[in-house]
Each structure stands twice: as C-alpha cells, then as structure tokens.
Design an enzyme around this catalytic site. Structure first.
Site, PDB file in Angstrom:
ATOM      1  N   ASP A 121      76.780 -17.734  15.193  1.00  0.00           N
ATOM      2  CA  ASP A 121      76.033 -17.500  16.425  1.00  0.00           C
ATOM      3  C   ASP A 121      75.159 -16.271  16.203  1.00  0.00           C
ATOM      4  OD1 ASP A 121      75.155 -17.745  19.036  1.00  0.00           O
ATOM      5  OD2 ASP A 121      77.153 -17.948  19.886  1.00  0.00           O
ATOM      6  N   GLU A 177      75.482 -16.135  29.553  1.00  0.00           N
ATOM      7  CA  GLU A 177      76.403 -15.405  28.679  1.00  0.00           C
ATOM      8  C   GLU A 177      76.985 -14.178  29.377  1.00  0.00           C
ATOM      9  OE1 GLU A 177      75.559 -15.321  24.474  1.00  0.00           O
ATOM     10  OE2 GLU A 177      73.923 -16.737  24.718  1.00  0.00           O
TER      11      GLU A 177
END
Length: 843
Positions: free
Chosen positions: A327, A528
């Site tokens: 990521d 997020e």
C-alpha cells in the site's frame, strides 16, 4: 473530537546506495517450524487457476535474459504525479498507479480520452527497449472501489457498507462486471478492489469500505466481486472486458485496537483467520491474482514486513501464486525502513513496492544494491518477478495491443451508461435499511405537499462519500456528476409526476406549511484515517441537524429522516425527533434509487419495498462496539434488523439521549491529514478565488499540492510566486468564544523552504470588518529551513487586532506579497496553551 495523536515510527535515515540499516544481518526463521504453525490454523486452498508448464518455462526463459535493474523495475510501482513517460521509457516500471485525486495532466476533469492517452503513452514507453532494453508491458492500477470513481461521469455504486445490507452476492458480481467495463474503457488493466475488511470497531474511518461485521458475508462477497472483475476461471477469465483484481488489505485491518487506522490488531491467530481472513479465502478461491498488504500491524509487527503472514501463510500455506503489492509507502512504516530504503519488505514477501512521490528512484537503486550485495537473495528477486510476469501472462498483457486499441477502449458511451446506472439504482434500492416508521408514514404519497431539506438533500458529492473523484471525496459539486441524480431530484421527479408540490430548502424554512418534511443529513465525506472517531456520537457538541428536526416537529410537521453515513452512529436524539428514519448509507451517483423506495406510486401503493438488513449492529451508546456473536450483545438494533413496509415500528420514541458529561474543551482540529469540515482550502490571487478540489490547485500567484509527511497526503505545500493568500474558510461562522476564554493557542505545524520575506501574515477573518492578522515572518526566519516546527499563537493576539470570536468564518489564513514556499501538516486550536505560545499577547 478528542485529539488522538498518531504516533509514527522514527525511520532510520539511509543513503541512496546500500545503507547501514540494510547491512544488518537477517536471521532466517525456521521454515519447518513456521510451516507447522501455519498448518495448525490456515487451510490449503484449492485455487481455480493452475500453473501452466509452458507459461512457467516462458517465464524462466525471460528471467534468464533479464538484467537485475530490469527485474527490480518490475517491483517498483510509482504514481502518475511523480513519473513521466520518459521515466517509464528509461526504467520500464512493472506497474504504476493513480492515487485517489490524481488525474492525467493533474486535471480533475480529464476526459476518458485523456486517461486513454496516458495509458497508451505509458504502455508504448514500457515496451520501447531503446533505453532499458526491456519490452515487458507495464500495467496501470487504480482504486475503483465503488465504480470507476476517479473519472468524471462514471457510474458510482453504493459504498460497501450499503452493499452489505443488500446481502446479495449476485448483485455484487454484476456491479463488479460493470466497474470492470468502465475501467477498461479508459485503458486501465488493474483495480485495487475488493476491500474485504471485517470491521469490529465502527470508529474506524474505513468502516464503510467493509461489507459487514459478519465474516460470512465478506467471504461470499469477495468471491463475487473477484469473479465480476476478473471473470470466472475456465470461462472468461481475464478476458477483454475484465481487469485484474486485488483482495485487500492482508490482513486484519478491520480489527485494530480502538478502530485506529493503520493501528495494531491483537487478535489471536485463530481469530485472525476465522474473522479477518475469510475474504481472502473467498477471493483467492475465485482466482484473485493480487493481494495488497495492509498498513496495520499484528501484535506489533507491521504486515508489510511480516514474513510469516505474507510468505509462510499466504503464499506457502494458502497456495497464492499471484503477487503481493504494498500500500501507499507502507514499506516505509516497517521499523528500520524508510520510503526509499527497505530490504525487509522484499524479504518478507512483498513483490511490488507501491512507492509514490520521488522516493521511487532511491528505492530502485537501493534494491539493486541490496540484491548485488546479497542482503536480498537473487532467488527472492526472481520469485517476485516470476509472480508479476505470471499475472501479466495470465491477463494476456503480452499479447494484447496497446490500451488505445483494446476492444472497449474509447467506447465512452459505456461510462455512466443507462444500463450501468440502472444496476447502480437497483443497488441503492436494495441497500436502504428502514429503522423506524411510526404510523406507517412511509411510503410517502407523492401527491401531497413535501418539503425536502438538509445539507445532503441535493448533494451528490455528500451522498457518494470518500473515494469519489478526489481521495477524500471533498471539493465536488453536482456538476461533477453528469448523469447522476441527487436524492432530492429523485423525489422531485416522483412528486411532479403525481401532481404534488415540492419545495427544496437548505435550512428548513418554507413558504407554505408542508404535509411532511424529508430531511437528508449525515456525515461529510472522508477517507481512511481522516474518518477515525473517538466515539460514535453524531454531531457531538454541534447538533445543527437535530435542531432542524426539532424545529420542524415543533411546527407540527411529520419528519422523515434520511441518514447519510459510512457507519452506524449513535443518533438516539435524531431518532426521537423523527417519525421515520432510513439508513441510506453512501448511495453513490444514483440518488433517485432512494426515492424509488420511500415514495409510493401515484395510487398510494408501494413502489419498491425495503430489502436492506443491517450488516452492522447499531450502537446503543456512543461508546458501544457491538458485534453479532459477542457474549454480551445488546445493541440498539441488532445485526439483520430492517423493517419492511407493513411491519410495525419497534423503536421507542423516547430513547435515552443522555451521554457521559465531559466539560473539558477538546482541541478544535482544523487540519489533520485533511481539511476538517466544514472548512475548505481556498486560494486567493488578485480578485479571484478558487477552492482546492483536487490534490493540486493553482490560481495566479499561488500553487498548492498535497504531499506525504508521515502518511499518505497528510501535508500541503504552498508555493507563492507573488502576492496571494490561502485560507481555511467555511460558508457559515463558528462561535469560538469558548476557545478564546479557555486561553487557547492556534497551533500550526509548518516548514519553510528558501527565503522568508519580511511580511508573512497569519490571520483570522470574521464578518463585517473584524479581520485580524499577525506578521509571523520573524518567527519563520528564526526557524531552520526544511525542518518541521510548531508555531503557536495566543488567540488574544487576534482579539487585539479586532477578531470577533463569536463569528469566525476563517480560522486561519496565510498571506504574503513576495515569493515564499511554506508547508503545513497540522492546524488546531488547543486550550490552555496561550501562556506557553510562541507568540503571546495576553494583557
């Protein structure tokens, strides 16, 4: 919200070439011991795509001819804002990505043709061997997480939490197939979906990316979406209308302590498999070809550097033979690593480094040096590249023409087509959950007089949430969603067709008293960690939506609440003030699907019944984290709850509204990783102003862009070429008197680069000539350049300059008349710090 300081690991600085931190000896684990440990918990999976002997020999032949730099280039995935077509030609990256809010030419309104042009240029550069000697095609990865959500005009589906309420795997497969087609239109090969997190704490900012707290739904949905994206093994697997999928984030991201994004999961290994790994079982058994490593840790070990989980479990035990991608700079969070130097990630089993920003170049050189010195065995490099090439061959990338000449490329009529929008509208209908319906108020007779109000009523951006055009889903207007429909427009269509009367009001005011009011309200978009909460109370301390509901009730008007949210929240006061209450989640671009369900036919009969059932338990208190199966399971509304028309409403009209009293004054966070609602970042140059609605913005003498300080895009860099101003501004004033009375300081974490002019003004602006500003140039000049510093200013300084804290529209502005580069990473008002502030003005 109580400020939760996110601790970041202090990385060891390493030089461009092989650094000291990379020379540390690596003790190999006992492979047999780890294999036995994994076998006790994790199953061997029967995967549907078998290895082909001829393909494996072809890969071996390619590996035999590849240089080490060519191999390492396959492991590097930079971002489109940080590489050029010439870079691709020189290095031959194995893949590249566009992050959320990144567009071709940095243009938010880039057309499908612009996306195709970039895809074609990058592809042709990758197969051009004139500089790097390689003809291996690259591949483009994108976060198409609820449709092709980075592209203007694409079909946007409900976020995963709403789809979980539908509990319909066949629908999910259909949605994934539509998404794949729209992605293929723009020449992109690879999608970073599905997210298969099993959320255990709804305070987590990514809760809406999870389908359910129930691992069974996540398991079945993972299989369905992988099949929809990639096609079925043995049939149309990775065919002309399919893309490579990514099951993410391995593993345990939904179970971190406190719901802290990128935090620590302390589940037992059996719980890790039974709860958090079920999506990988379903996704891998459907043939998923890539898995994304997670930011989180497991018992303190960062997953990006955890060999046991990435290699011993995922690859060896579960049999995954595709590749593991990182990521966003996740490798840099491993202790002892930085974004540009991290051998440990490769040793753990990471095959592709996602390395946005300019860190890609030193990382590339460091990996080469580490392989040459033996820190990373060449066998590990070859294994990573073999996996990458295997997926590319399975996807036909060596045989397909360039992106511009593929079957769906350029067929822009497919993007947002009526057929695709019909699927999304059906998904909206299936996702809605009816929580309350006193006196069977719903469905509404469309022939009556209806008031539609609330901030979300005519707001496609708000109803679509995060990961919508921009990363955070902010900065969008209805004009950014051509072909889409707001919730209001859907209701309006039904009312107009039936001969009723409808009025849209932003604040709940009306001309003629309505028969019923539909109030659309809820969470503002976030993504997020920017969405992490301390507790689940909705609008803590600023209950403007509740005030609107109560005002309408006091006027004797029946109230229907349509609640937009990315998670269940404690809304007892709002439930009490509503006659009917619907969880609409984040429905995406087809808001008309909401009207299909809540509005009756012209004859008063049901048009479309409610079908959604809670896939997340609804909390009884702001602090409660209830999951089905808990020993002490007492939510307000249980998993699986959802009324249908004709069923009796069961919720009390006098739910407990009391919460634990906290008289302390929390930090008022203005910027932490992102601008906090209701504020927006506005650029001012000359007589013009412009809201920053993307990762980059420019107006006259001021340019602003996002960049990474500690985590993804958590800072902003301001580049002034002359006289200009930047401000954090809201359309409505805030009463900040309590902060002024509490001896608060304005805290700004900043960095300057280069020369500082003699005048740099930091200001607070309010209504009717009560603006104030303070010259901070002396403080900036005293700070070392290129380092991060915290500047604190006693709020009394602004009061002395005339600021009226009862009506602050702009709690921070920065103005200069000369060139300056200034960056900021955290802005807040902090109580009781005035006496220790850098700039003090108290009398």
């Amino acid at each position: 919200m109580t400020f939760r300081l996110q601790l970041s690991l202090l990385s060891i600085s390493c030089t461009l070439v092989l650094a000291a931190c990379s020379k540390a000896p690596v003790t190999p684990p006992d492979h047999a011991e780890n294999a036995n440990k994994a076998a006790a918990v994790w199953p061997q999976l029967a995967l549907p795509v078998a290895q082909d002997a001829a393909m494996e020999q072809r890969i071996s032949d390619m590996l035999a001819t590849m240089t080490l730099p060519q191999k390492v280039a396959q492991m590097i995935q930079p971002e489109i804002r940080d590489i050029s077509v010439d870079d691709m030609r020189q290095y031959g990256f194995g893949s590249y990505l566009n992050g959320g809010g990144a567009f071709p030419n940095d243009n938010k309104h880039a057309t499908p043709a612009d996306w195709i042009a970039l895809a074609e240029a990058m592809y042709q550069a990758s197969v051009d061997d004139s500089l790097d000697g390689s003809t291996i095609p690259t591949m483009w990865g994108t976060d198409a997480v609820h449709g092709h959500n980075n592209v203007i005009g694409a079909t946007l589906f409900p976020h995963n939490i709403g789809l979980g309420a539908a509990n319909n795997p066949a629908l999910i497969e259909q949605i994934a197939a539509v998404t794949a087609r729209e992605v293929m239109v723009t020449g992109i090969d690879w999608v970073f979906a599905p997210t298969v997190a099993v959320v255990r704490d709804d305070r987590w900012g990514r809760t809406y990316e999870g389908y359910s707290e129930d691992p069974a739904i996540v398991h079945d949905y993972a299989a369905a979406i992988v099949t929809g994206l990639q096609g079925a093994a043995g049939k149309d697997f990775l065919g002309a209308e399919r893309v490579i999928s990514t099951v993410k984030h391995f593993v345990g991201d939904g179970g971190t302590v406190g719901g802290d994004d990128q935090g620590d999961n302390i589940a037992s290994e059996k719980q890790l498999f039974d709860i958090h790994a079920q999506g990988y079982v379903g996704g891998l058994q459907a043939g998923a070809q890539s898995v994304m490593a997670s930011f989180n840790s497991w018992h303190g070990s960062k997953i990006h550097g955890d060999k046991y989980l990435l290699t011993d479990v995922l690859k060896d035990r579960m049999g995954f033979d595709g590749f593991v991608v990182g990521d966003w700079n996740g490798h840099g969070q491993i202790p002892g690593c930085t974004n540009d130097n991290c051998a440990q990630a490769a040793l753990a089993g990471l095959d592709v480094y996602m390395v946005p920003t300019s860190a890609w170049k030193p990382l590339y050189h460091n990996l080469i040096a580490q392989a040459e010195s033996g820190v990373i065995p060449l066998s590990r490099i070859d294994d990573a590249v073999r996996r990458i090439l295997r997926v590319k061959l399975r996807a036909g990338l060596f045989d397909k023409p360039g992106p511009a000449k593929r079957p769906l490329s350029g067929k822009t009529g497919l993007i947002g087509s009526a057929e695709h929008r019909a699927v999304a509208r059906d998904a909206v209908q299936q996702s809605l959950v009816l929580l309350k319906n006193n006196a069977k108020l719903l469905p509404l007779n469309p022939a009556q007089r209806i008031l539609v109000t609330g901030e979300g009523a005519d707001n496609i951006g708000m109803q679509s949430g995060g990961w919508t055009i921009s990363w955070q889903g902010t900065g969008n207007t209805n004009s950014d969603f051509p072909g889409g429909s707001s919730i209001y427009s859907g209701i309006q269509q039904a009312v107009d067709a039936a001969g009723g009367r409808i009025e849209l009001s932003a604040d709940g005011s009306y001309g003629t008293k309505p028969d019923v009011a539909v109030v659309v309200f809820g969470e503002q978009p976030y993504a997020e960690g920017n969405g992490d909460l301390d507790n689940l109370e909705y609008q803590r301390g600023n209950k403007t939506d509740l005030a609107l509901l109560k005002k309408l009730k006091a006027d004797g008007i029946k109230v229907v609440s349509l609640f937009i949210s990315g998670r269940p929240l404690w809304v007892n006061p709002e439930l009490n003030a509503s006659d009917a209450f619907v969880a609409v989640w984040l429905p995406g671009s087809e808001g008309a699907g909401v009207a299909d369900v809540i509005m009756a036919k012209a004859d008063g009969s049901v048009n479309v019944d409610f079908r959604g059932k809670l896939s997340f338990s609804w909390p009884a208190t702001p602090q409660q984290q209830a999951n089905v199966g808990d020993a002490d399971y007492q939510p307000l509304l249980p998993y699986g709850f959802g009324l249908r028309y004709g069923e009796q409403s069961t919720l009390s009209n006098s739910l407990n509204e009391q919460v634990a009293i906290d008289n302390s004054l929390d930090d008022l966070v203005l910027f932490e990783r992102a601008i906090k609602p209701p504020y927006q970042l506005v650029l001012h140059s000359g007589d013009s102003s412009k809201t920053m609605d993307s990762s980059v913005a420019q107006l006259g003498n001021i340019a602003v862009r996002t960049f990474d300080k500690a985590v993804q895009e958590d800072a902003r860099r301001l580049t002034f070429s002359g006289a200009a101003k930047v401000s954090l501004t809201s359309a409505f004033p805030a009463d900040l008197r309590s902060y002024a009375e509490a001896g608060s300081a304005l805290m700004v974490e900043l960095q300057h680069n280069g020369n500082v002019p003699d005048s740099v003004l930091i200001g607070m602006d309010c209504a009717q000539s009560c603006n104030s500003s303070i010259n901070i140039a002396p403080q900036l000049k005293a700070m070392a350049a290129d380092g991060w510093h915290t500047l604190s200013i006693d709020l009394a300084c602004f009061a002395q300059q005339g600021a009226d804290f009862s009506q602050i529209f702009t709690p921070l502005s920065l103005t200069t008349a000369a060139p300056l580069q200034l960056s900021f990473a955290d802005i807040r008002l902090t109580p009781a710090l005035a006496q220790s502030a850098t700039v003090q003005c108290s009398e």
